[in-house]
Design a protein around this motif. Sequence first.
Motif, PDB file in Angstrom:
ATOM      1  N   MET A 277      67.440   1.455  31.783  1.00 45.00           N
ATOM      2  CA  MET A 277      66.384   0.509  31.441  1.00 45.00           C
ATOM      3  C   MET A 277      66.335   0.301  29.934  1.00 45.00           C
ATOM      4  SD  MET A 277      63.031   2.796  32.320  1.00 45.00           S
ATOM      5  CE  MET A 277      61.960   1.391  32.064  1.00 45.00           C
TER       6      MET A 277
ATOM      7  N   ILE B 269      57.969   4.206  36.708  1.00 46.80           N
ATOM      8  CA  ILE B 269      57.814   2.746  36.691  1.00 46.80           C
ATOM      9  C   ILE B 269      58.281   2.170  38.035  1.00 46.80           C
ATOM     10  CG2 ILE B 269      58.856   0.672  35.637  1.00 46.80           C
ATOM     11  CD1 ILE B 269      58.953   2.558  33.039  1.00 46.80           C
TER      12      ILE B 269
ATOM     13  N   ILE C  79      61.942   9.091  29.302  1.00 50.52           N
ATOM     14  CA  ILE C  79      62.828   8.842  30.440  1.00 50.52           C
ATOM     15  C   ILE C  79      64.087   9.695  30.235  1.00 50.52           C
ATOM     16  CG2 ILE C  79      64.002   7.070  31.796  1.00 50.52           C
ATOM     17  CD1 ILE C  79      61.214   6.126  31.430  1.00 50.52           C
TER      18      ILE C  79
ATOM     19  N   LYS D  90      48.461   8.361  35.523  1.00 50.26           N
ATOM     20  CA  LYS D  90      48.367   6.972  35.072  1.00 50.26           C
ATOM     21  C   LYS D  90      48.099   6.005  36.225  1.00 50.26           C
ATOM     22  CE  LYS D  90      51.277   7.803  31.143  1.00 50.26           C
ATOM     23  NZ  LYS D  90      52.140   7.291  30.124  1.00 50.26           N
TER      24      LYS D  90
ATOM     25  N   PRO E 251      53.020   3.993  35.232  1.00 47.32           N
ATOM     26  CA  PRO E 251      52.838   3.312  33.951  1.00 47.32           C
ATOM     27  C   PRO E 251      52.932   1.802  34.084  1.00 47.32           C
ATOM     28  CG  PRO E 251      54.879   4.629  33.971  1.00 47.32           C
ATOM     29  CD  PRO E 251      54.344   4.610  35.357  1.00 47.32           C
ATOM     30  N   GLY E 252      53.220   1.313  35.281  1.00 43.38           N
ATOM     31  CA  GLY E 252      53.278  -0.127  35.509  1.00 43.38           C
ATOM     32  C   GLY E 252      54.532  -0.527  36.234  1.00 43.38           C
ATOM     33  N   PHE E 253      54.649  -1.835  36.462  1.00 46.24           N
ATOM     34  CA  PHE E 253      55.911  -2.379  36.972  1.00 46.24           C
ATOM     35  C   PHE E 253      56.899  -2.475  35.816  1.00 46.24           C
ATOM     36  CE2 PHE E 253      53.411  -3.997  40.589  1.00 46.24           C
ATOM     37  CZ  PHE E 253      54.303  -3.759  41.624  1.00 46.24           C
ATOM     38  N   LEU E 254      58.166  -2.465  36.131  1.00 44.55           N
ATOM     39  CA  LEU E 254      59.200  -2.706  35.124  1.00 44.55           C
ATOM     40  C   LEU E 254      58.968  -4.082  34.514  1.00 44.55           C
ATOM     41  CD1 LEU E 254      61.912  -1.572  33.944  1.00 44.55           C
ATOM     42  CD2 LEU E 254      63.077  -2.967  35.645  1.00 44.55           C
TER      43      LEU E 254
ATOM     44  N   ARG F  44      53.329  11.770  27.792  1.00 47.96           N
ATOM     45  CA  ARG F  44      54.636  11.115  27.866  1.00 47.96           C
ATOM     46  C   ARG F  44      55.571  11.825  28.832  1.00 47.96           C
ATOM     47  NH1 ARG F  44      56.635   8.211  23.624  1.00 47.96           N
ATOM     48  NH2 ARG F  44      55.134   7.776  22.022  1.00 47.96           N
ATOM     49  N   LYS F  45      55.263  13.078  29.105  1.00 52.99           N
ATOM     50  CA  LYS F  45      56.216  13.899  29.858  1.00 52.99           C
ATOM     51  C   LYS F  45      56.078  13.687  31.363  1.00 52.99           C
ATOM     52  CE  LYS F  45      57.515  17.551  26.752  1.00 52.99           C
ATOM     53  NZ  LYS F  45      58.570  16.682  26.190  1.00 52.99           N
ATOM     54  N   GLY F  46      57.220  13.745  32.007  1.00 54.95           N
ATOM     55  CA  GLY F  46      57.212  13.635  33.452  1.00 54.95           C
ATOM     56  C   GLY F  46      56.892  14.971  34.099  1.00 54.95           C
TER      57      GLY F  46
ATOM     58  N   SER G  95      57.330  10.510  38.033  1.00 56.24           N
ATOM     59  CA  SER G  95      57.485  10.258  36.600  1.00 56.24           C
ATOM     60  C   SER G  95      58.769  10.849  36.035  1.00 56.24           C
ATOM     61  CB  SER G  95      56.279  10.808  35.842  1.00 56.24           C
ATOM     62  OG  SER G  95      56.088  12.174  36.163  1.00 56.24           O
ATOM     63  N   LEU G  96      59.426  11.734  36.784  1.00 60.10           N
ATOM     64  CA  LEU G  96      60.701  12.283  36.300  1.00 60.10           C
ATOM     65  C   LEU G  96      61.813  11.253  36.354  1.00 60.10           C
ATOM     66  CD1 LEU G  96      60.906  15.887  37.800  1.00 60.10           C
ATOM     67  CD2 LEU G  96      60.273  15.174  35.487  1.00 60.10           C
ATOM     68  N   ARG G  97      61.579  10.172  37.082  1.00 59.93           N
ATOM     69  CA  ARG G  97      62.624   9.159  37.276  1.00 59.93           C
ATOM     70  C   ARG G  97      62.109   7.825  36.751  1.00 59.93           C
ATOM     71  NH1 ARG G  97      67.646   8.272  37.402  1.00 59.93           N
ATOM     72  NH2 ARG G  97      68.085   6.357  38.457  1.00 59.93           N
ATOM     73  N   LEU G  98      62.755   7.307  35.700  1.00 57.10           N
ATOM     74  CA  LEU G  98      62.332   6.056  35.062  1.00 57.10           C
ATOM     75  C   LEU G  98      60.837   6.083  34.716  1.00 57.10           C
ATOM     76  CD1 LEU G  98      64.210   3.356  37.221  1.00 57.10           C
ATOM     77  CD2 LEU G  98      64.954   4.412  35.083  1.00 57.10           C
ATOM     78  N   GLY G  99      60.306   7.267  34.464  1.00 61.23           N
ATOM     79  CA  GLY G  99      58.908   7.396  34.088  1.00 61.23           C
ATOM     80  C   GLY G  99      57.930   7.048  35.202  1.00 61.23           C
TER      81      GLY G  99
ATOM     82  N   MET H 258      57.953   2.200  27.852  1.00 64.83           N
ATOM     83  CA  MET H 258      56.622   2.074  28.426  1.00 64.83           C
ATOM     84  C   MET H 258      55.820   3.369  28.248  1.00 64.83           C
ATOM     85  SD  MET H 258      57.608  -0.293  31.730  1.00 64.83           S
ATOM     86  CE  MET H 258      55.929  -0.690  32.235  1.00 64.83           C
ATOM     87  N   LYS H 259      55.956   3.948  27.060  1.00 65.90           N
ATOM     88  CA  LYS H 259      55.204   5.150  26.661  1.00 65.90           C
ATOM     89  C   LYS H 259      55.507   6.357  27.548  1.00 65.90           C
ATOM     90  CE  LYS H 259      53.488   2.891  23.388  1.00 65.90           C
ATOM     91  NZ  LYS H 259      54.167   3.105  22.114  1.00 65.90           N
ATOM     92  N   MET H 260      56.673   6.349  28.133  1.00 64.40           N
ATOM     93  CA  MET H 260      57.088   7.514  28.920  1.00 64.40           C
ATOM     94  C   MET H 260      58.439   8.004  28.429  1.00 64.40           C
ATOM     95  SD  MET H 260      54.927   8.527  31.199  1.00 64.40           S
ATOM     96  CE  MET H 260      55.969   9.575  32.235  1.00 64.40           C
TER      97      MET H 260
END
Lengths: 517, 73
Positions: free
Chosen positions: B10, A334, B41, A402, A364-367, A280-282, A328-332, B37-39
């Motif tokens: 978000m 996404i 943020i 991911k 992790p995907g698109f928003l 889960r961590k960035g 991943s540190l920014r909005l995961g 989304m399992k991250m």
Amino acid sequence: MSGGDRLAAVERARAALQDASRGEALARQRGRGKLTARERIAGLLDPGSFRETGGFALAEAEGAGPPPQPADGVVTGTGRIEGRAVAVLAQDFSVAGGSIGRIGTAKTVHAVETAIARGLPLVMLLDGGGHRIQDGQDARSFAHASPLIRTLARASGWVPLVALMLGPGFAAPTNFAGFSDLVVMVRGLSTMGMAGPALVKAATGEALDQEALGGAALQAGAQGLADLAVETEAEALALARRFLGYLPANARAAPPHAPCDDPAERREEALLTLVPEDRRKGFDVREAIAGIADRGSVLELKPRHAANMVTALARLDGRPVGILANQSLRLGGIIDAAAAEKGARFIAFCDAYGLPLVSLIDVPGFLIGSAAERSRLGRRSAKLPFEWAHATVPRISVVLRKGYGLGYIAMAGGRSMEADAAFAWPSAEICAMSIEGSVDIAHRREVEAAPDPAAHRQALIEGIRARTGALRAAEGFGLDDVIDPRDTRARIIEVLRQCETRRHGGLPPKKRAIPPI
Amino acid sequence: MAMIRVNSEMAGSVWKLLVAVGDEVAEGADLLLLESMKMEIPVAAPAKGKVAEIRVEEGETVAEGQLLLVLAS
């Protein structure tokens, strides 16, 4: 008049154009804390290399008319940066506020046409307020409009375009910036936007100051029209020089290889532990970029805009490359609409100038959700795969962690974009959607009916996770290899050396491509 | 003194609050963690200031644009 006298008259006229002869104009520009157009050119180019074109041009005087406008407010010509030729134009704010008059327009168009004809990068030093009002409020003049925007549009993708915003740049200069491959603003000095505060207030009643409407913080941040914001004009000029060092003079020339003393085989120990155990961590993907690229060669573009998609120029073994990476540190990490557009424009730019692309994937995907739909992500997301599909440069993908869903494809994962090499780190997990999400959707009834639903759900999740790893991905030949993260640099360089002449292509015989946006 | 509203960028849920009312925070410091989304943020302070109000609780679902907390700067 003798020949000697005539020559002396020419030299007097030339001297009158220089800053030393224009004390008042110089003082005005100083008073605003700015360099003059000629000082900027001197700071940009190799010493003594500037050759001016059209210096004697003056605005047409009608009747009593305005006073003579030296060079009609724009200094144009050619020169050299690190020994390589460039075309340059510098708006002169001390002449009618840097406004664009008729002769000045002709000179500006000529500068762009010179860049096109000779295949030279164009650096625009912009400091002006758009159209000269006296010239513009007469249909006899304005009905001609101007070929400038068309000419710039045609130059884009043929020669690198750089716009340094060094003062007010509302209206026309903002449009120039829109075509440019590097746009730099100086904090507190530069503004950009469709129109300045006075016109906005007059037309709509909306009262805004320059900074709030189009300052560097906004345009290099949320808006992303500028690539970088710097503190001084000298930094902006140095950035233009540095940026052009990654690029060929034009789209038919080869990118410049620099000498490299950083060994290609250098192992980067820190990459082994970069991806956190907790998925889960960035983590800061810029550390991966710094570890992979030649030491000191990374130039990140738009670091403050859509930071969830990192775009950086760098060198590998001396070769200029473009690096795209999910942050991943920014909005995961996404991909939202801004990130998709930022990435897509960067791919097009790198492809235009022959820079191979490296995609570091942790997406992790698109928003998804209402915000995504409101931003028209359906269409805007398509721009990323569109640009990959049309690009012809070598490309290498590395799945760091991911690789989920459409995001994985849009980052050129696996076989989606014919990567010249498709690698993964052992920490990769590749699947069509979030593992937890897929269990909750596809196994909802089964989980609810289980004696211990939570434990059953967890067992299902673990079962799927075991099938999403890097080795499993390589088993199906979706990837070429699972690599030791420490060897990423060496493995990428090895491929780039072999792909020097590789050109992707083979499009069906269409007349032209139609971008989704 | 300016009040700075920190909104969610978000949709997601509040995973962990990292500050309390009255805390002084530096610009860029993490204020709370969202989960989406399992991250994780992280939501960072846009400027240095003092936490004046916290408008969400851990576990709460938040929409894009929803006010999370207010900083006094």
